[in-house]
Design a protein around this motif. Sequence first.
Motif, short mmCIF file in Angstrom:
data_model
loop_
_atom_site.label_atom_id
_atom_site.label_comp_id
_atom_site.label_asym_id
_atom_site.label_seq_id
_atom_site.Cartn_x
_atom_site.Cartn_y
_atom_site.Cartn_z
N UNK A 70 -0.44 -7.69 5.44
CA UNK A 70 -1.36 -8.67 4.87
C UNK A 70 -2.38 -9.15 5.90
N UNK A 73 -5.05 -6.38 6.13
CA UNK A 73 -5.98 -6.47 5.01
C UNK A 73 -6.98 -7.59 5.24
N UNK A 87 -0.54 -1.11 -11.04
CA UNK A 87 0.42 -1.82 -11.86
C UNK A 87 0.28 -1.31 -13.29
N UNK B 154 4.24 -9.42 -8.63
CA UNK B 154 3.59 -8.24 -8.06
C UNK B 154 4.55 -7.53 -7.12
N UNK B 160 5.10 -2.00 -2.42
CA UNK B 160 4.12 -1.37 -1.53
C UNK B 160 2.71 -1.76 -1.97
N UNK B 161 2.46 -1.64 -3.28
CA UNK B 161 1.14 -2.03 -3.79
C UNK B 161 0.88 -3.50 -3.49
N UNK B 162 1.90 -4.33 -3.65
CA UNK B 162 1.72 -5.76 -3.41
C UNK B 162 1.32 -6.01 -1.96
N UNK B 163 1.96 -5.29 -1.06
CA UNK B 163 1.61 -5.46 0.35
C UNK B 163 0.18 -5.02 0.60
N UNK B 164 -0.24 -3.96 -0.10
CA UNK B 164 -1.59 -3.47 0.07
C UNK B 164 -2.64 -4.46 -0.45
N UNK B 165 -2.20 -5.32 -1.38
CA UNK B 165 -3.12 -6.32 -1.91
C UNK B 165 -3.18 -7.54 -1.00
N UNK B 166 -2.43 -7.50 0.08
CA UNK B 166 -2.48 -8.61 1.03
C UNK B 166 -1.43 -9.67 0.76
N UNK B 167 -0.39 -9.31 0.00
CA UNK B 167 0.67 -10.29 -0.25
C UNK B 167 1.67 -10.24 0.89
N UNK B 168 2.04 -11.40 1.40
CA UNK B 168 3.03 -11.49 2.45
C UNK B 168 4.41 -11.42 1.81
#
Lengths: 235, 292
Positions: A70, A73, A87, B154, B160-168
């Motif tokens: 994060x 990013x 998703x 998410x 993995x997708x969630x991490x890519x979206x910047x979720x900690x």
Amino acid sequence: MLEISGLQVKYGEIHALRDVSLKVRAGSIVAVVGANGAGKSTLMLTIAGLLPPAAGQILYEAKPLPRQAYEVLARGICLVPERRRLYANLTVRENLLMGAFLRRDQKGIRADLERMYKLFPILHERLKQYAGTLSGGEQQMAAIARGLMSRPRLLLLDEPSLGLAPLMVQNVFKTVREIRDQGTTIVLAEQNAFEALAMADDALVLETGRVIVAGSGRDLLNDPLVRKAYLGIKH
Amino acid sequence: MLSYISGIITFSLIYVIAAVGLAIFTGFTGLFSLGHAAFFAIGAYTAGILTYFYDVNFWLALASGGAMSGLVGILIGYPTLKAKLRSDYFAIATLGFGEAVRVLLENLEITQGARGLPGIPAETTLPVAAGVTVIVLWVARNFVHSRYGRAAVAVREDFVAAEMMGINLFQVRLLSLVFSAICGGVAGGLFAHYVSFIQPSMFTSYLSTQLTASVVAGGMGSITGPAVATVIFIAIPEVLRVASMWRLVAYGLLLVAIMVFRPQGLLGFRELSWAGVKRWLTLGKAAGQGRG
């Protein structure tokens, strides 16, 4: 912009990347080419902060890159992962909005959505559709668009042509060029060596975790070793 | 008879609080906990000891029970979640944690070991339990609709997708675990002050399993689903008391039936709401008129 030197990555005992060095100039397309298991995805995941390096250094704009995904990013590096990872039970629009998770500027997000519809006209027609119902190519477009929604300065694309029809591959690569022309630097991992090298400014070939050749995309296209091993051209 | 019914309702509400807490964790991050009885026990003992030995105000004791559970939640969550244990490994870690806490309670001086704490003031009444339940449901609902709740979903769907979206990932998971631990602790505190006698053998993995079963049967990703499932699971053995030992068989059959016919749980990821109930009623009416 991005400078990697002496990077080593291990999965337990397995040495996935050995002494990989790579320089990415701002505004360029860098292609990372190699066969299955060569370490392309490992390299991408490591840059994105999902894997810890065992040794080596990753400098981004002259500062060490943070080690959490994060944080990476937030610094402006976004990975569009292999197999897209959309998703499936959210609509295309919701997926795109997910990409802007870290952003708070509602106006900018709306403007960027419009930008994505221009860049990917097909998505505009599919906005309310569940992402899982899209075709492979459309999903790849949506995944790239989702990545762009975070407004990255460096976009990492991991095998965007995976499982796509040849015509769709052309389409995706055309879009990749457009994205670069709009000012986003791109690192592209591809098995589709010919296409990737033809469009890359710089490129490197990975084999079992090592860089075996590096140079400009054009040089590599004409490199006898690469031609033989990856382009299937005999002399 | 009336006090018997109000007793069952109070009991159900106490478990609803714990189940809703677990729903926030398991239902929204996808990680299974098989040790939630430990949080329940920690809350029960903390609150019980405070009122029993130190004459602390009931509400203060209840809050302390929740706080202590939350603290322990951080202690167990920090190493396991930081290490990104995957679902089955995490479940086993929590299983061990649950047993460890029970053994600890059996051997500590202040908990009086297996003898337990007899004569805790009976402060939990139906209105008290109902009030706390409403508060917990309200907070849980707000949590789910907050940025963190959405991030948790998410993470559950694709981390993995969630991490890519910047979720900690770590932060989101730890936060839900702590929230869920606090709920468990508060429920435990209410429980201690309802039955007024607690001992370690009340908080075995059977209780953890029951809570997890409620969440799965109620619907992962729903808050009201697990709440409804809990009430059903508490009420059915009582209703079937006439059938003596067969009631446990019925209980088991019910669980199997839910999993076979509604694998997504009673409510799936949906919520029970007034608007939904109204729509359902009017739909029924419209269909009735159509036929008439």
